[in-house]
Design a protein around this motif. Structure first.
Motif, mmCIF file in Angstrom:
data_model
loop_
_atom_site.group_PDB
_atom_site.id
_atom_site.type_symbol
_atom_site.label_atom_id
_atom_site.label_comp_id
_atom_site.label_asym_id
_atom_site.label_seq_id
_atom_site.Cartn_x
_atom_site.Cartn_y
_atom_site.Cartn_z
ATOM 1 N N TYR A 109 0.837 -1.213 0.000
ATOM 2 C CA TYR A 109 0.000 0.000 0.000
ATOM 3 C C TYR A 109 0.866 1.255 0.000
ATOM 4 C CZ TYR A 109 -3.127 3.603 1.848
ATOM 5 O OH TYR A 109 -3.828 4.769 2.058
ATOM 6 N N TYR A 110 1.821 1.331 0.906
ATOM 7 C CA TYR A 110 2.648 2.532 1.001
ATOM 8 C C TYR A 110 3.586 2.663 -0.198
ATOM 9 C CZ TYR A 110 0.963 3.588 5.661
ATOM 10 O OH TYR A 110 0.161 3.922 6.721
ATOM 11 N N GLU A 111 4.000 1.544 -0.753
ATOM 12 C CA GLU A 111 4.804 1.628 -1.973
ATOM 13 C C GLU A 111 3.984 2.223 -3.106
ATOM 14 O OE1 GLU A 111 7.317 -1.269 -5.047
ATOM 15 O OE2 GLU A 111 6.294 -2.124 -3.299
ATOM 16 N N GLY A 112 2.722 1.788 -3.210
ATOM 17 C CA GLY A 112 1.852 2.341 -4.242
ATOM 18 C C GLY A 112 1.570 3.821 -4.038
ATOM 19 N N LEU A 113 1.445 4.233 -2.777
ATOM 20 C CA LEU A 113 1.224 5.661 -2.504
ATOM 21 C C LEU A 113 2.423 6.496 -2.934
ATOM 22 C CD1 LEU A 113 -0.526 5.819 1.010
ATOM 23 C CD2 LEU A 113 -1.536 6.202 -1.249
ATOM 24 N N THR A 114 3.627 6.018 -2.668
ATOM 25 C CA THR A 114 4.816 6.788 -3.045
ATOM 26 C C THR A 114 4.959 6.906 -4.560
ATOM 27 O OG1 THR A 114 6.237 4.807 -2.992
ATOM 28 C CG2 THR A 114 6.035 6.073 -0.954
ATOM 29 N N GLN A 115 4.344 5.969 -5.309
ATOM 30 C CA GLN A 115 4.406 6.002 -6.766
ATOM 31 C C GLN A 115 3.148 6.626 -7.379
ATOM 32 O OE1 GLN A 115 5.192 2.010 -8.143
ATOM 33 N NE2 GLN A 115 6.959 1.750 -6.790
ATOM 34 N N ASP A 116 2.262 7.172 -6.508
ATOM 35 C CA ASP A 116 1.032 7.830 -6.963
ATOM 36 C C ASP A 116 0.175 6.915 -7.833
ATOM 37 O OD1 ASP A 116 1.700 10.250 -5.680
ATOM 38 O OD2 ASP A 116 2.971 10.825 -7.371
ATOM 39 N N LEU A 117 0.074 5.637 -7.449
ATOM 40 C CA LEU A 117 -0.719 4.684 -8.219
ATOM 41 C C LEU A 117 -2.197 4.738 -7.876
ATOM 42 C CD1 LEU A 117 1.647 1.549 -8.142
ATOM 43 C CD2 LEU A 117 1.359 3.228 -9.975
ATOM 44 N N PHE A 118 -2.535 5.253 -6.694
ATOM 45 C CA PHE A 118 -3.926 5.322 -6.271
ATOM 46 C C PHE A 118 -4.058 6.368 -5.174
ATOM 47 C CE2 PHE A 118 -1.814 1.564 -4.472
ATOM 48 C CZ PHE A 118 -1.726 1.929 -3.142
ATOM 49 N N GLU A 119 -5.295 6.679 -4.845
ATOM 50 C CA GLU A 119 -5.573 7.646 -3.791
ATOM 51 C C GLU A 119 -5.516 6.966 -2.419
ATOM 52 O OE1 GLU A 119 -6.017 10.908 -4.167
ATOM 53 O OE2 GLU A 119 -5.629 10.636 -6.317
ATOM 54 N N PRO A 120 -5.201 7.726 -1.349
ATOM 55 C CA PRO A 120 -5.165 7.141 -0.003
ATOM 56 C C PRO A 120 -6.501 6.504 0.366
ATOM 57 C CG PRO A 120 -4.146 9.312 0.000
ATOM 58 C CD PRO A 120 -4.797 9.145 -1.348
ATOM 59 N N GLY A 121 -6.414 5.433 1.132
ATOM 60 C CA GLY A 121 -7.601 4.678 1.556
ATOM 61 C C GLY A 121 -7.231 3.221 1.693
ATOM 62 N N TYR A 122 -6.723 2.848 2.850
ATOM 63 C CA TYR A 122 -6.153 1.507 3.017
ATOM 64 C C TYR A 122 -7.211 0.412 2.923
ATOM 65 C CZ TYR A 122 -3.633 -2.459 4.947
ATOM 66 O OH TYR A 122 -3.060 -3.696 5.116
ATOM 67 N N PHE A 136 -8.161 -4.042 -10.195
ATOM 68 C CA PHE A 136 -7.453 -2.874 -9.660
ATOM 69 C C PHE A 136 -5.945 -3.037 -9.873
ATOM 70 C CE2 PHE A 136 -5.588 -0.631 -5.907
ATOM 71 C CZ PHE A 136 -5.984 0.652 -6.259
ATOM 72 N N LEU A 137 -5.306 -2.031 -10.509
ATOM 73 C CA LEU A 137 -3.873 -2.057 -10.804
ATOM 74 C C LEU A 137 -3.476 -3.349 -11.517
ATOM 75 C CD1 LEU A 137 -2.368 -0.641 -7.464
ATOM 76 C CD2 LEU A 137 -2.823 0.588 -9.594
ATOM 77 N N SER A 138 -4.202 -3.694 -12.563
ATOM 78 C CA SER A 138 -3.976 -4.961 -13.264
ATOM 79 C C SER A 138 -2.566 -5.069 -13.832
ATOM 80 C CB SER A 138 -5.004 -5.129 -14.381
ATOM 81 O OG SER A 138 -4.936 -4.039 -15.304
ATOM 82 N N ASP A 139 -1.940 -3.929 -14.139
ATOM 83 C CA ASP A 139 -0.572 -3.961 -14.669
ATOM 84 C C ASP A 139 0.446 -4.439 -13.633
ATOM 85 O OD1 ASP A 139 -1.553 -3.006 -17.031
ATOM 86 O OD2 ASP A 139 -0.997 -0.919 -16.650
ATOM 87 N N HIS A 140 0.056 -4.433 -12.371
ATOM 88 C CA HIS A 140 0.968 -4.829 -11.295
ATOM 89 C C HIS A 140 0.596 -6.185 -10.700
ATOM 90 C CE1 HIS A 140 2.954 -0.829 -10.979
ATOM 91 N NE2 HIS A 140 1.788 -0.404 -11.437
ATOM 92 N N HIS A 141 -0.274 -6.925 -11.363
ATOM 93 C CA HIS A 141 -0.722 -8.202 -10.837
ATOM 94 C C HIS A 141 0.343 -9.290 -11.014
ATOM 95 C CE1 HIS A 141 -5.371 -7.690 -10.573
ATOM 96 N NE2 HIS A 141 -4.710 -6.673 -10.059
#
Length: 285
Positions: A109-122, A136-141
């Protein structure tokens, strides 16, 4: 009738604790080391940390698998194979499942936040994370969606190696107890161990990049399963154990020299020799 008594190996306990302590410091260092890819990087990064961390790069995980193989052999003295498998499953698979759902999830989650992949909301993220069918984030599956074991890959690998070892136990113990193998002196046995590892390094490493996905990671399997089996065999092969004790100072010197060589090569101290090799036919000959 005499009863066999197995004394607890406190030296192995200490070695295991030191190995995990090294692992913790190494992963903390990855946050600060310069130019090495990591999930989250500090704004303050250090170049000299590379030289420090490369010291343990090639053997830190191998040491853990080696110790695990040795501990498996020691457990074989007092537990049945079914009991060993139950113990390994409870100590490896349960922490793995808990870790994937509870420990690794906030890391992703925090890695995705640092890369601006999604909005906050754990909570919303976690529901997608545990759902292998989420888009959700299918490119990172991965194979099971966003759900991953991340740096807990050691646990499923060790469980699989333990299962394989218990399955081939009759064969491997028969080989280890063979008169011919038991008659080999420590030097020859140590040379064989090193040559096999070199073969794995030369033939598997260039063709199978490290993935830690369990199914397409043949270089890692070759290296780690080999040292796991060596650890298991060491308890049942006293001559090799004694030889390692006798050679420990010499092996430490060799290891230090290899480390110095790696650092010199990293800093291109051998570049003049490489240039001379390309320019001079005499040097090639």
């Amino acid at each position: 009738m005499t009863q066999e008594i197995h004394v607890r190996r406190y030296d192995i306990d200490w070695l295991r604790c030191l190995a995990f302590l090294l692992l913790i410091f190494y992963h903390v260092g990855m946050y600060y080391v310069f130019d090495w890819g990591w999930h989250i990087k500090s704004a303050e990064q250090s170049v000299w940390l590379q030289d420090v961390m490369v010291w343990s790069n090639q053997w830190r995980m191998s040491l853990l698998f080696f110790i695990s193989g040795l501990v498996t052999s020691l457990a074989d003295h007092k537990l049945s194979h079914w009991a060993i498998l139950k113990e390994r499953s409870s100590r490896l698979l349960l922490p793995l499942i808990f870790g994937m759902f509870v420990i690794v999830a906030p890391q992703v989650y925090y890695e995705g936040l640092t890369q601006d992949l999604f909005e906050p909301g754990y909570w919303d993220f976690w529901l997608h994370y545990i759902n292998p069918n989420s888009e959700f984030l299918s490119d990172h599956h991965g194979p099971i969606g966003l759900l991953t074991w991340n740096h807990l890959w050691f646990l499923p690998y060790l469980w699989c190696y333990s299962l394989i070892l218990l399955a081939i136990y009759p064969w491997i113990t028969q080989v280890l107890s063979h008169r011919l193998l038991q008659s080999i002196n420590g030097k020859c046995a140590l040379a064989v161990l090193i040559l096999v590892m070199l073969g794995i390094w030369f033939y598997l490493r260039p063709n199978y990049p490290v993935t830690h996905d369990l199914f397409n990671d043949w270089y890692s399997h070759g290296k780690y399963f080999w040292v796991f089996v060596v650890g298991f065999a060491l308890d049942k092969f006293p001559v090799l154990w004694q030889r390692l004790i006798e050679c420990r100072r010499g092996l430490l010197i060799v290891a230090f020299m290899c480390y110095v060589f790696i650092i010199m090569d990293r800093h291109q101290m051998f570049q003049p020799l490489a240039d001379l090799y390309t320019r001079s036919n005499g040097v090639r000959l």
